[in-house]
Structures are given as structure tokens and as C-alpha cells.
Write a protein that holds these residues in place. Structure first.
Motif, PDB file in Angstrom:
ATOM      1  N   ASN A 134      78.582  66.838   6.521  1.00 43.33           N
ATOM      2  CA  ASN A 134      78.025  65.812   5.442  1.00 43.33           C
ATOM      3  C   ASN A 134      77.000  65.089   5.859  1.00 43.33           C
ATOM      4  OD1 ASN A 134      80.289  66.616   3.585  1.00 43.33           O
ATOM      5  ND2 ASN A 134      81.591  65.280   4.547  1.00 43.33           N
ATOM      6  N   VAL A 135      75.701  65.872   6.108  1.00 46.25           N
ATOM      7  CA  VAL A 135      74.464  65.357   6.230  1.00 46.25           C
ATOM      8  C   VAL A 135      73.474  65.765   5.235  1.00 46.25           C
ATOM      9  CG1 VAL A 135      72.421  65.135   8.131  1.00 46.25           C
ATOM     10  CG2 VAL A 135      74.972  65.608   8.774  1.00 46.25           C
ATOM     11  N   GLY A 136      72.841  64.719   4.790  1.00 47.42           N
ATOM     12  CA  GLY A 136      72.090  64.932   3.452  1.00 47.42           C
ATOM     13  C   GLY A 136      71.010  63.947   3.093  1.00 47.42           C
ATOM     14  N   THR A 137      70.059  64.100   2.345  1.00 48.23           N
ATOM     15  CA  THR A 137      68.790  63.383   2.312  1.00 48.23           C
ATOM     16  C   THR A 137      69.468  62.113   1.403  1.00 48.23           C
ATOM     17  OG1 THR A 137      68.160  64.487   0.248  1.00 48.23           O
ATOM     18  CG2 THR A 137      67.163  65.180   2.208  1.00 48.23           C
ATOM     19  N   LEU A 138      70.345  62.071   0.305  1.00 43.11           N
ATOM     20  CA  LEU A 138      70.781  61.074  -0.226  1.00 43.11           C
ATOM     21  C   LEU A 138      71.837  60.046   0.608  1.00 43.11           C
ATOM     22  CD1 LEU A 138      71.689  62.476  -3.570  1.00 43.11           C
ATOM     23  CD2 LEU A 138      69.992  60.728  -3.301  1.00 43.11           C
ATOM     24  N   PHE A 198      70.940  57.059  11.685  1.00 38.04           N
ATOM     25  CA  PHE A 198      70.813  57.920  12.985  1.00 38.04           C
ATOM     26  C   PHE A 198      72.171  58.413  13.209  1.00 38.04           C
ATOM     27  CE2 PHE A 198      71.793  53.572  14.259  1.00 38.04           C
ATOM     28  CZ  PHE A 198      73.214  53.679  14.766  1.00 38.04           C
ATOM     29  N   LYS A 199      73.459  57.848  12.819  1.00 37.69           N
ATOM     30  CA  LYS A 199      74.613  58.769  12.662  1.00 37.69           C
ATOM     31  C   LYS A 199      74.547  59.917  12.019  1.00 37.69           C
ATOM     32  CE  LYS A 199      77.330  54.340  13.483  1.00 37.69           C
ATOM     33  NZ  LYS A 199      78.387  53.270  13.092  1.00 37.69           N
ATOM     34  N   GLN A 200      73.800  60.077  10.734  1.00 33.89           N
ATOM     35  CA  GLN A 200      73.793  61.267  10.165  1.00 33.89           C
ATOM     36  C   GLN A 200      73.237  62.344  11.244  1.00 33.89           C
ATOM     37  OE1 GLN A 200      73.735  62.378   6.296  1.00 33.89           O
ATOM     38  NE2 GLN A 200      75.641  61.312   7.137  1.00 33.89           N
ATOM     39  N   VAL A 236      61.772  62.675   1.143  1.00 36.69           N
ATOM     40  CA  VAL A 236      61.055  63.390   2.003  1.00 36.69           C
ATOM     41  C   VAL A 236      61.275  63.105   3.519  1.00 36.69           C
ATOM     42  CG1 VAL A 236      58.841  64.065   2.483  1.00 36.69           C
ATOM     43  CG2 VAL A 236      59.258  63.636   0.292  1.00 36.69           C
ATOM     44  N   ILE A 237      61.143  61.726   3.772  1.00 30.78           N
ATOM     45  CA  ILE A 237      61.414  61.315   5.039  1.00 30.78           C
ATOM     46  C   ILE A 237      62.764  61.832   5.687  1.00 30.78           C
ATOM     47  CG2 ILE A 237      61.684  59.604   6.787  1.00 30.78           C
ATOM     48  CD1 ILE A 237      59.346  58.008   5.415  1.00 30.78           C
ATOM     49  N   PRO A 238      63.783  61.634   4.988  1.00 31.03           N
ATOM     50  CA  PRO A 238      65.180  62.043   5.569  1.00 31.03           C
ATOM     51  C   PRO A 238      65.185  63.550   5.576  1.00 31.03           C
ATOM     52  CG  PRO A 238      65.528  60.534   3.538  1.00 31.03           C
ATOM     53  CD  PRO A 238      64.031  60.736   3.667  1.00 31.03           C
ATOM     54  N   ALA A 239      64.737  64.318   4.916  1.00 27.41           N
ATOM     55  CA  ALA A 239      64.518  65.823   5.030  1.00 27.41           C
ATOM     56  C   ALA A 239      63.565  66.154   6.322  1.00 27.41           C
ATOM     57  CB  ALA A 239      63.961  66.458   3.762  1.00 27.41           C
ATOM     58  N   LEU A 240      62.694  65.490   6.545  1.00 27.28           N
ATOM     59  CA  LEU A 240      61.902  65.774   7.675  1.00 27.28           C
ATOM     60  C   LEU A 240      62.680  65.286   9.020  1.00 27.28           C
ATOM     61  CD1 LEU A 240      58.297  64.640   6.514  1.00 27.28           C
ATOM     62  CD2 LEU A 240      58.890  67.090   7.460  1.00 27.28           C
ATOM     63  N   LEU A 241      63.543  64.139   8.967  1.00 28.21           N
ATOM     64  CA  LEU A 241      64.215  63.915  10.166  1.00 28.21           C
ATOM     65  C   LEU A 241      65.332  64.750  10.467  1.00 28.21           C
ATOM     66  CD1 LEU A 241      64.597  60.093   9.115  1.00 28.21           C
ATOM     67  CD2 LEU A 241      63.151  61.039  11.110  1.00 28.21           C
ATOM     68  N   ILE A 242      65.836  65.419   9.357  1.00 24.76           N
ATOM     69  CA  ILE A 242      66.916  66.680   9.762  1.00 24.76           C
ATOM     70  C   ILE A 242      66.320  67.678  10.048  1.00 24.76           C
ATOM     71  CG2 ILE A 242      68.425  68.104   8.309  1.00 24.76           C
ATOM     72  CD1 ILE A 242      68.890  65.825   6.521  1.00 24.76           C
ATOM     73  N   ILE A 243      64.903  68.184   9.623  1.00 23.89           N
ATOM     74  CA  ILE A 243      64.353  69.217  10.459  1.00 23.89           C
ATOM     75  C   ILE A 243      64.112  69.219  11.789  1.00 23.89           C
ATOM     76  CG2 ILE A 243      62.392  70.625  10.064  1.00 23.89           C
ATOM     77  CD1 ILE A 243      62.525  70.125   6.973  1.00 23.89           C
ATOM     78  N   GLN A 244      63.506  67.952  11.956  1.00 27.22           N
ATOM     79  CA  GLN A 244      63.030  67.520  13.329  1.00 27.22           C
ATOM     80  C   GLN A 244      64.234  67.783  14.267  1.00 27.22           C
ATOM     81  OE1 GLN A 244      61.810  63.458  14.329  1.00 27.22           O
ATOM     82  NE2 GLN A 244      60.022  64.358  15.447  1.00 27.22           N
ATOM     83  N   ARG A 245      65.397  67.212  14.036  1.00 26.46           N
ATOM     84  CA  ARG A 245      66.675  67.224  14.881  1.00 26.46           C
ATOM     85  C   ARG A 245      67.125  68.690  15.110  1.00 26.46           C
ATOM     86  NH1 ARG A 245      70.481  63.560  16.883  1.00 26.46           N
ATOM     87  NH2 ARG A 245      68.730  61.986  16.564  1.00 26.46           N
ATOM     88  N   LEU A 246      66.847  69.416  14.095  1.00 27.57           N
ATOM     89  CA  LEU A 246      67.506  70.869  14.054  1.00 27.57           C
ATOM     90  C   LEU A 246      66.520  71.698  14.880  1.00 27.57           C
ATOM     91  CD1 LEU A 246      68.328  71.468  10.379  1.00 27.57           C
ATOM     92  CD2 LEU A 246      70.026  71.729  12.296  1.00 27.57           C
TER      93      LEU A 246
END
Length: 307
Positions: free
Chosen positions: A162-166, A182-184, A264-274
Motif C-alpha cells: 500500500n504505497v501510492g502517490t495519493l 517517509f513511512k510510505q 509527480v514528486i511522490p512518484a519520483l520519491l518512490i522511484i528513487q527508493r526502488l
């Protein structure tokens, strides 16, 4: 034969009507209708646990339009898949039953592993996953993140979280990150505790509308309109540049819809962590979505998909 695929996501509902042929990324010949409804069911669900009455009414208006398309084009068969928002909503099943009664359309609420399977198989059928590399496939949605790992073209690991941009933002209009966003990101770390380590050459494939948005942002901010892939070193650069742009200026500066700007920023943060866990130099973005896989499943059902 006309087939219809409906994807009820946390961010939008996507409807596709096609002729009885396999739909490819740039296939306009067999495409009859491609429609997107920005409903944002997740904005309610991820904060309250319920689909609100207002969102339900909006949802019913969308289904009224979809049902009209079914009549107009004489749809022979269809499949409607609902993902993260419906999964999380305490009234998701009840609303799905109401849709069945009101419109005669069955909504299947699928889990994250099924969502990942459909997307993965869709890419495999189109030969978009190489046999000679370790592949990380990620689909970033508004409410969930689906991860699949393949080695030599075979699936070795799959997980949905359950990690998503919204889930990263308090409000879609302000775009303000939640205090504990950051918990996401920490949930992503848990994915890789038991996952297989990459071997040899590695690639990352990214599916979903968030990647296409980032491509448009990159073309504007980095002046690279002809580069489809998102390079590792570009991700932190884009995050830094976007932090310096006021959200209300996003739509004009980035040439994307205002309603998409805050994602956009949430998506980039997810990509960076992956990318911390998968040593690929870039993210390749095939033009494939969940609806491509849903159409494939219908073709298989009617034995129209050639191997």
C-alpha cells in the motif's frame, strides 16, 4: 466482436473498447474508445476508509456513460477490475454490488498480486521483458505499488504494498506531503528483505500513468523531449527542481494538468527508493497498462489470442 476493459484505479477510471485483436502500445487501428475519468476515489478512501456519497454519485455517472458506450458499440464481452481504493474501502464490496444492480455490470475487486500478474503477463506476451537480464517491473498507482522480479524472462518474485502517490499527500490541490510520508518509503524497504538479488545485467520497467507524467516533466525541465527512459541520475535532479517550483505554477511550467501536478514528486520519491535496491541505470517506460492485460484475458477467454 467488441471487447471492453475498465480499470477502476485510485486516481482515475480508464475505459478501453477494442476490436477482437491484441492491443499494442501504438495500436490505433483496433482501438475504438480510450477514455479516462479523473475520479480520485483514493482521496476519500485513504483518509476515511470509505468511498464517500459524493464520490459514489460521481462513480455512478461514469458508469452511466460507460454503459451507454456498451450499447452504442454493441460490446460482446467486458471485464471491470477495481484495484487499491476499492480494496481498502470498507464499503467497496457494497458499492460494487450496487453497480451490478443499477447497471448490470460486474465489478471484480482484484488484489495486488493479481494486478501485478496481469501487467507482467501483458509485457511478456509483447516480448517487452528480455530473457537475458534481471528485470524489476514496477507499477506505481495512486494507492498501491506492484513489484515483480523476473530472471531469464521467468517470474521469481511478486509483491504488492500500500504505497501510492495519493497516500503521500494531504490534499490534491495543495500537494503538501504528509508529515510521515517517509513511512510510505519505509514500506518499500520491506519488499526487498526476502526478494531475490539481481544477477548480471539489470533493467527496470515502469508502467502506469505516473511514469508518462515524469517523462513529460523531464522533457520540459531537462530539455530532453526525445528520451523515453528515466535515468538514475535524473531522478534526484528532478526532485530538487520540482521542490523549487510552486505547485500552482506546475501545470503551466510542466505542461501537465493541474490535477496531476501534485503526484509527480511522490512518484519520483518512490522511484528513487526502488532504484536504491535495483542497480539499473534507467527506468524504461513501455506504453502498456493494466487495460492491455485485461483485454488479453478476454481474448484468451474467447480463444482469440494467438500464441
Amino acid at each position: 466482436m467488441i471487447l471492453a476493459a475498465i480499470d477502476i484505479g485510485s486516481n482515475a477510471i480508464r475505459a478501453v473498447l477494442v476490436k477482437d485483436k491484441m492491443l499494442d502500445s501504438n495500436d490505433k487501428q483496433n482501438l475504438i474508445i480510450k477514455k479516462r475519468f479523473s475520479l480520485r476515489l483514493g482521496t476519500d478512501v485513504f483518509q476515511t476508509g470509505y468511498i464517500s456519497d459524493e464520490k459514489k454519485q460521481q462513480l455512478f455517472l461514469v458508469f452511466k456513460e460507460i454503459k451507454n458506450y456498451f450499447y452504442q458499440y454493441k460490446v460482446s464481452d467486458y471485464k471491470i477490475n477495481a484495484t487499491s481504493a476499492f480494496r481498502d474501502a470498507k464499503n467497496g464490496k457494497a458499492i460494487a454490488q450496487e453497480i451490478k444492480r443499477e447497471f448490470g455490470l460486474k465489478v471484480d475487486i482484484i488484489d495486488g498480486s493479481e494486478e501485478a500478474r496481469i501487467i507482467c503477463q501483458s509485457l511478456l506476451r509483447r516480448n517487452l521483458i528480455p530473457n537475458n537480464k534481471s528485470t524489476l517491473l514496477m507499477d506505481i498507482g495512486g494507492g498501491s505499488l506492484e513489484i515483480s522480479i523476473l530472471s531469464e524472462g521467468k517470474l521469481t518474485f511478486s509483491k504488492s504494498v500500500n504505497v501510492g502517490t495519493l497516500r503521500f499527500i494531504n490534499d490534491i490541490l495543495s500537494g503538501q506531503l504528509t508529515r510521515d510520508y517517509f513511512k510510505q518509503l519505509d514500506l518499500i524497504d520491506e519488499i526487498f528483505i526476502d526478494s531475490p538479488r539481481p544477477k548480471g545485467n539489470c533493467i527496470i520497467l515502469g508502467t502506469g500513468g505516473n511514469f508518462r507524467r515524469i517523462q513529460r516533466v523531464k522533457s520540459v525541465l531537462l530539455d530532453k523531449p526525445n528520451e523515453a527512459a528515466i535515468k538514475r541520475e535524473e531522478v534526484p535532479v528532478l526532485i530538487g527542481m520540482l521542490m523549487d517550483i510552486h505547485l500552482h505554477s506546475y501545470a503551466k511550467v510542466l505542461k501537465i494538468k493541474h490535477e496531476h501536478s501534485s503526484l509527480v514528486i511522490p512518484a519520483l520519491l518512490i522511484i528513487q527508493r526502488l532504484m536504491h535496491y535495483w542497480p539499473a541505470s534507467e527506468v524504461i517506460v513501455p506504453k502498456i497498462s493494466l487495460n492491455h492485460g485485461i483485454i488479453d484475458e478476454l481474448l484468451i477467454k474467447h480463444r482469440l489470442l494467438k500464441s
